[in-house]
Design a protein around this motif. Sequence first.
Motif, PDB file in Angstrom:
ATOM      1  N   ILE A  10       1.033  -1.212  -0.027  1.00 39.82           N
ATOM      2  CA  ILE A  10      -0.023   0.217  -0.033  1.00 39.82           C
ATOM      3  C   ILE A  10       0.934   1.101   0.042  1.00 39.82           C
ATOM      4  O   ILE A  10       1.536   1.402   0.965  1.00 39.82           O
ATOM      5  CB  ILE A  10      -0.975  -0.087   1.255  1.00 39.82           C
ATOM      6  N   ASP A  11       0.828   2.032  -1.172  1.00 37.40           N
ATOM      7  CA  ASP A  11       1.416   3.303  -1.223  1.00 37.40           C
ATOM      8  C   ASP A  11       0.505   4.307  -1.095  1.00 37.40           C
ATOM      9  O   ASP A  11      -0.430   4.708  -1.535  1.00 37.40           O
ATOM     10  CB  ASP A  11       2.073   3.549  -2.645  1.00 37.40           C
ATOM     11  N   ILE A  12       0.701   5.457  -0.165  1.00 41.15           N
ATOM     12  CA  ILE A  12       0.251   6.618   0.061  1.00 41.15           C
ATOM     13  C   ILE A  12       0.898   7.721  -0.112  1.00 41.15           C
ATOM     14  O   ILE A  12       2.202   7.839  -0.054  1.00 41.15           O
ATOM     15  CB  ILE A  12      -0.658   6.500   1.468  1.00 41.15           C
ATOM     16  N   GLU A  13       0.377   8.857  -0.319  1.00 45.00           N
ATOM     17  CA  GLU A  13       0.822  10.135  -0.665  1.00 45.00           C
ATOM     18  C   GLU A  13       0.102  11.094   0.152  1.00 45.00           C
ATOM     19  O   GLU A  13      -1.031  11.166   0.219  1.00 45.00           O
ATOM     20  CB  GLU A  13       1.010  10.418  -2.216  1.00 45.00           C
ATOM     21  N   GLN A  14       0.756  12.180   0.606  1.00 38.30           N
ATOM     22  CA  GLN A  14       0.281  13.347   1.334  1.00 38.30           C
ATOM     23  C   GLN A  14      -0.947  14.050   0.100  1.00 38.30           C
ATOM     24  O   GLN A  14      -0.554  14.308  -0.768  1.00 38.30           O
ATOM     25  CB  GLN A  14       1.263  14.300   1.797  1.00 38.30           C
ATOM     26  N   ALA A  15      -1.959  14.787   0.890  1.00 34.63           N
ATOM     27  CA  ALA A  15      -2.795  15.447   0.013  1.00 34.63           C
ATOM     28  C   ALA A  15      -3.291  16.604   0.932  1.00 34.63           C
ATOM     29  O   ALA A  15      -3.237  16.660   2.251  1.00 34.63           O
ATOM     30  CB  ALA A  15      -4.094  14.615  -0.440  1.00 34.63           C
TER      31      ALA A  15
END
Length: 429
Positions: free
Chosen positions: A138-143
Amino acid sequence: MKLRPLLLLLASLLVPGLMGLTGSALAPGAAWAKPEVVAARLGETPERTRFVLELSEDLPYRVFTLPDPFRVVLDLPEVAWTLPQGQEPQPTGLITGLRFGLFAPGTSRVVLDVSGPVLLQKVFVIPPREGKPHRLVIDIEQATRQQYFAADGSATGEATVSDEPLPSLGDRAGDGAGGQQATLPPGVPPLPQPKPSDARPVVVIDPGHGGVDPGAVGVSGVYEKNLTLDYGLALKRALEATGRYRVVMTRDKDLFLKLRERIRVAQEAKGDLFLSLHANVHASGQIRGASIYTLSETASDQEAAALAAAENAADVLAGVDLTDQTGDVRNILIDLAQRETMNLSKKFANDLVQEVGQETKLLRNTHRFAGFAVLKSPVVPSVLFEIGYMSNRQEERLLRDPTHRSKIIDSIIRATDGYFERQKAASRT
């Protein structure tokens, strides 16, 4: 007179703004051999934070995010957690915390607490190679908040089973998502209804926390959820051994339940007494002693007002239909029911203080008042029992000792006997 009404609870609502990415949907109660989670890792780059779960086999999964507080949630079929001792991943990057456990029968859950709004950048499975097992990534990025709520963020892979959505986690520190009252998760069997001829009182035991919500952590690393379950199961066995009570558990395994679901269990079981078991912690590490809580007057007023305004207020008072009553009359009737329940709760709390005090150290002002959600049933006398402080090394050692646990259980039974004996005597006058 026993208070026997049932509070009509609302069905679970999906959290507004829930965004999901589904690898495969999970069918409640699907028959799975018990696969294993053998390792978990966290890593970060300037572009993303990555969470990797190593699995003994390829599994269906569901990944979604929840806002306020922001979390990433991974649901799997029920798995065995065989992570090596001391090798649990430590928070890094956008991920500030991690917890895992059984969420509902047939469903295991991982919750990643994140520092703010995030988007699911990628979710994929790497098949076994180079000596590594299946790896779920699972890859997450800031938003920004605007990006989070504007994102579509959902996709469906090959669905091998039902696409029915799983229940949301809700807020483990409050009354559940948005304060909504909820039903039990799918797969939980209905409570057995006692036979009408069995007039024995029903005692509902509520071991605090469970599943993905471990509760407090003691100085030795013991989880509150495990300690309270040990005490709850021991109390159930002891109460049933007397032959004087029917006993219902809100949970008898490592299962997550929202706070309102615990109330629902008590009310559907037509409980005569509700005892929620907890253990405390304090930053100083010096404080120790047991304490007992009942609902505060202020919390009672607020809850009565909320009940009076609810659409389901009709069935709060033992099946008395309040829908045709004016707002003032409805409010008064509900308030009277809750105040009678509070008075009974206080009587049992006083008995508990007296009996527990013979077996263990108590906090000063032992009987305390608070607005704990699990105490807010308007019809089941309810007490929250903090059995001691896990942050105090000496007391934590004592709480884990079977001999001490037996003494506490015996004191609870003496208090329960005294409470119901007085109730029986009062009903004869």
